[in-house]
Design a protein around this motif. Structure first.
Motif, PDB file in Angstrom:
ATOM      1  N   CYS A  28     -23.393   0.393 -15.964  1.00  0.00           N
ATOM      2  CA  CYS A  28     -22.445  -0.634 -15.534  1.00  0.00           C
ATOM      3  C   CYS A  28     -22.798  -1.057 -14.120  1.00  0.00           C
ATOM      4  CB  CYS A  28     -21.003  -0.145 -15.651  1.00  0.00           C
ATOM      5  SG  CYS A  28     -20.603   1.365 -14.748  1.00  0.00           S
ATOM      6  N   CYS A  41     -17.718  -1.470 -15.137  1.00  0.00           N
ATOM      7  CA  CYS A  41     -17.551  -0.018 -15.275  1.00  0.00           C
ATOM      8  C   CYS A  41     -16.220   0.325 -15.938  1.00  0.00           C
ATOM      9  CB  CYS A  41     -17.668   0.666 -13.916  1.00  0.00           C
ATOM     10  SG  CYS A  41     -19.367   0.738 -13.289  1.00  0.00           S
ATOM     11  N   TRP A  44     -16.147   2.248 -19.398  1.00  0.00           N
ATOM     12  CA  TRP A  44     -15.520   3.569 -19.377  1.00  0.00           C
ATOM     13  C   TRP A  44     -14.384   3.640 -20.409  1.00  0.00           C
ATOM     14  CZ3 TRP A  44     -17.593   7.813 -18.220  1.00  0.00           C
ATOM     15  CH2 TRP A  44     -16.858   8.959 -17.935  1.00  0.00           C
ATOM     16  N   LYS A  65     -19.793   9.612 -15.788  1.00  0.00           N
ATOM     17  CA  LYS A  65     -20.170   8.369 -15.105  1.00  0.00           C
ATOM     18  C   LYS A  65     -20.864   8.786 -13.814  1.00  0.00           C
ATOM     19  CE  LYS A  65     -17.066   5.683 -13.179  1.00  0.00           C
ATOM     20  NZ  LYS A  65     -15.973   4.742 -12.971  1.00  0.00           N
ATOM     21  N   TYR A  72     -23.731   2.491 -12.145  1.00  0.00           N
ATOM     22  CA  TYR A  72     -23.468   3.811 -12.701  1.00  0.00           C
ATOM     23  C   TYR A  72     -24.053   3.886 -14.105  1.00  0.00           C
ATOM     24  CZ  TYR A  72     -20.021   4.440  -8.997  1.00  0.00           C
ATOM     25  OH  TYR A  72     -19.396   4.555  -7.780  1.00  0.00           O
ATOM     26  N   ILE A  95     -23.629   5.868 -17.777  1.00  0.00           N
ATOM     27  CA  ILE A  95     -22.638   6.622 -18.541  1.00  0.00           C
ATOM     28  C   ILE A  95     -23.415   7.474 -19.530  1.00  0.00           C
ATOM     29  CG2 ILE A  95     -20.656   6.494 -20.079  1.00  0.00           C
ATOM     30  CD1 ILE A  95     -19.967   3.812 -18.698  1.00  0.00           C
TER      31      ILE A  95
END
Length: 136
Positions: free
Chosen positions: A43, A49, A53, A94, A102, A104
């Motif tokens: 992300c 993000c 998430w 993350k 980031y 995941i």
């Protein structure tokens, strides 16, 4: 005596088949591991993000064999697998990559020596596809 030799040969044949099946899958597992790394969701900003998430959490709710035990802004983790169960236990993290990005990362497992249902590699790839497809 003949029965004992037959049973020993049959057991050896089953064991050989089992072990060769495991060894034969190593190239397949390496390919899936490479695909998993290649498709790891990334992300790029706060909205992206948040959306990814939330998708990760939803995927776990729908696909894991256990309820979520830990839900934070950097960790999603189900309860541990029950002994000998093929059901999936899942952990997603993350992790910062720098520059506001980031990744995941997912880990899927079970505690059954014969494997998970569904296969943990296929499940992890499904997670990556589902989370990567989400946009804010």
């Amino acid at each position: 005596m003949k029965l004992r030799i037959f049973l020993s040969l049959a057991s050896a044949s089953v064991l050989t088949t089992f072990l060769s099946g495991c060894a034969g899958n190593s190239a397949e597992i390496q390919a899936k591991r490479a695909e998993l790394e290649r498709t790891t969701p990334v992300c790029v900003d706060e909205a992206d993000c948040t959306a990814k998430w939330e998708a990760a959490q939803l995927w776990i709710v729908h696909n894991a064999g256990y309820k979520l035990q830990t839900v934070t802004n950097v960790l999603l983790q189900t309860y541990n697998a029950v002994p000998n169960s093929p059901s999936l236990a899942v952990q997603a993290t993350k992790e910062p990559m720098g520059g506001g990005k980031y990744k995941i990362a997912v880990s899927v497992s079970c505690s059954n020596m014969f494997g998970c249902v569904p296969n943990q590699w296929d499940a992890a790839l499904s997670f990556n596809r589902a989370v990567s497809a989400v946009t804010p």
